[in-house]
Design an enzyme around this catalytic site. Structure first.
Site, PDB file in Angstrom:
ATOM      1  N   GLN A 192       0.823  -1.214   0.000  1.00  0.00           N
ATOM      2  CA  GLN A 192       0.000   0.000   0.000  1.00  0.00           C
ATOM      3  C   GLN A 192       0.851   1.255   0.000  1.00  0.00           C
ATOM      4  O   GLN A 192       0.456   2.290  -0.547  1.00  0.00           O
ATOM      5  CB  GLN A 192      -0.944   0.016   1.201  1.00  0.00           C
TER       6      GLN A 192
ATOM      7  N   ASP B  13      -6.379   1.127  12.512  1.00  0.00           N
ATOM      8  CA  ASP B  13      -7.632   0.491  12.122  1.00  0.00           C
ATOM      9  C   ASP B  13      -8.553   0.311  13.332  1.00  0.00           C
ATOM     10  O   ASP B  13      -9.769   0.294  13.179  1.00  0.00           O
ATOM     11  CB  ASP B  13      -7.352  -0.869  11.484  1.00  0.00           C
TER      12      ASP B  13
ATOM     13  N   ASN C 257      -2.771  -1.752  13.692  1.00  0.00           N
ATOM     14  CA  ASN C 257      -2.530  -1.149  12.376  1.00  0.00           C
ATOM     15  C   ASN C 257      -1.819  -2.174  11.487  1.00  0.00           C
ATOM     16  O   ASN C 257      -1.544  -3.300  11.904  1.00  0.00           O
ATOM     17  CB  ASN C 257      -1.699   0.123  12.530  1.00  0.00           C
ATOM     18  N   LYS C 258      -1.521  -1.774  10.275  1.00  0.00           N
ATOM     19  CA  LYS C 258      -0.885  -2.675   9.311  1.00  0.00           C
ATOM     20  C   LYS C 258       0.352  -3.339   9.898  1.00  0.00           C
ATOM     21  O   LYS C 258       1.123  -2.715  10.613  1.00  0.00           O
ATOM     22  CB  LYS C 258      -0.519  -1.889   8.058  1.00  0.00           C
TER      23      LYS C 258
END
Length: 256
Positions: free
Chosen positions: A98, A139, A149-150
């Site tokens: 991403q 998130d 999070n990622k």
């Protein structure tokens, strides 16, 4: 919904469109406010440094991820518009990339200087004084301030902590789970399809999209999509209501 309004007495498409527009406007305003609050933190760093601010981010949390502005990138966009010199280190964010595919594209469109790096470079940059601040999104955020999070966010937070670098998380209030007391213990972590690790996709010399396998046939891949960063490694949570400490008392106050 049917207990609140009489479904038969309304124009359903118009009602849904109006509701969607209200959500859109609320999201834009929240992200703009996060940008302004985060900008204050960047401005403080700039006043001390008086030269280009090097910002490291992870994954994508810009205007492609929201209706407009974004969360983690919103303070960066605000800094650009207010002529504060910035440079962004963009993590690739394997395996979905991403950072490479989304964050870099947004920054290029905003004419913001940036450099793409593989995920493991961040710690080296921090050790060598090439990062002034880290900003990521979230998130899901628990009541005690743990952030999901990622995958890879936790390692960035550890590196920042070890090198005395501020680690900020842009967190819209909608991302808070006020019922979850301990994110590290309670947050479920998604495990995605292993093909995301074993197969890469890109554009070849003929400008055609191709997929290639990058691991030996029969390899077993484990693809955890997120990790949890404990609150103790987070300098501030940037919300639309202000910049707060990552702790239960501060987060409870948001829900009043």
């Amino acid at each position: 919904l049917d207990k609140i309004i009489n479904i038969e007495e309304i124009n359903r498409p118009d009602y849904v469109l109006n509701l969607a527009n209200q959500m859109r406007l609320a999201d834009i305003q929240a992200c703009k406010d996060i940008g302004e609050n985060g900008f204050k933190l960047l401005e403080t760093i700039y006043k001390k440094k008086n030269s280009t601010i090097n910002i490291l981010t992870h994954c994508n949390a810009g205007w492609l991820a929201t209706v407009d502005w974004g969360t983690a990138l919103s303070p960066i966009f605000k800094a650009k518009k207010k002529d504060i010199p910035i440079h962004v280190w963009v993590d690739e964010t394997r395996p979905r990339n991403q950072g490479f595919n989304l964050t870099a594209w947004e920054l290029l469109n905003e004419n913001i200087p940036n450099s793409l790096i593989v995920d493991n470079v961040g710690g080296h940059l921090m050790q060598n004084g090439q990062v002034d601040v880290c900003i990521t999104g979230t998130d899901r955020t628990s009541l005690n301030g743990d952030v999901c999070n990622k995958i890879g966010t936790y390692l960035k937070a550890l590196s920042a902590f070890d090198n005395d670098i501020p680690f900020y998380v842009a967190a819209p209030i909608s991302s808070f789970d006020f019922e979850m007391k301990d994110g590290l213990r309670e947050m479920p972590i998604e495990e995605r399809n292993a093909d995301e690790i074993s197969i890469m996709e890109g554009i070849d010399e003929n400008n055609e999209r191709k997929k290639i396998r990058i691991v030996p046939e029969g390899s077993v891949c484990k693809n955890y999509a997120f990790d949890v960063t404990p609150f103790k490694y987070i300098t501030k949570l940037i919300t639309e209501k202000g910049n707060i400490d990552a702790n239960t008392d501060s987060i409870k106050a948001l829900n009043i």
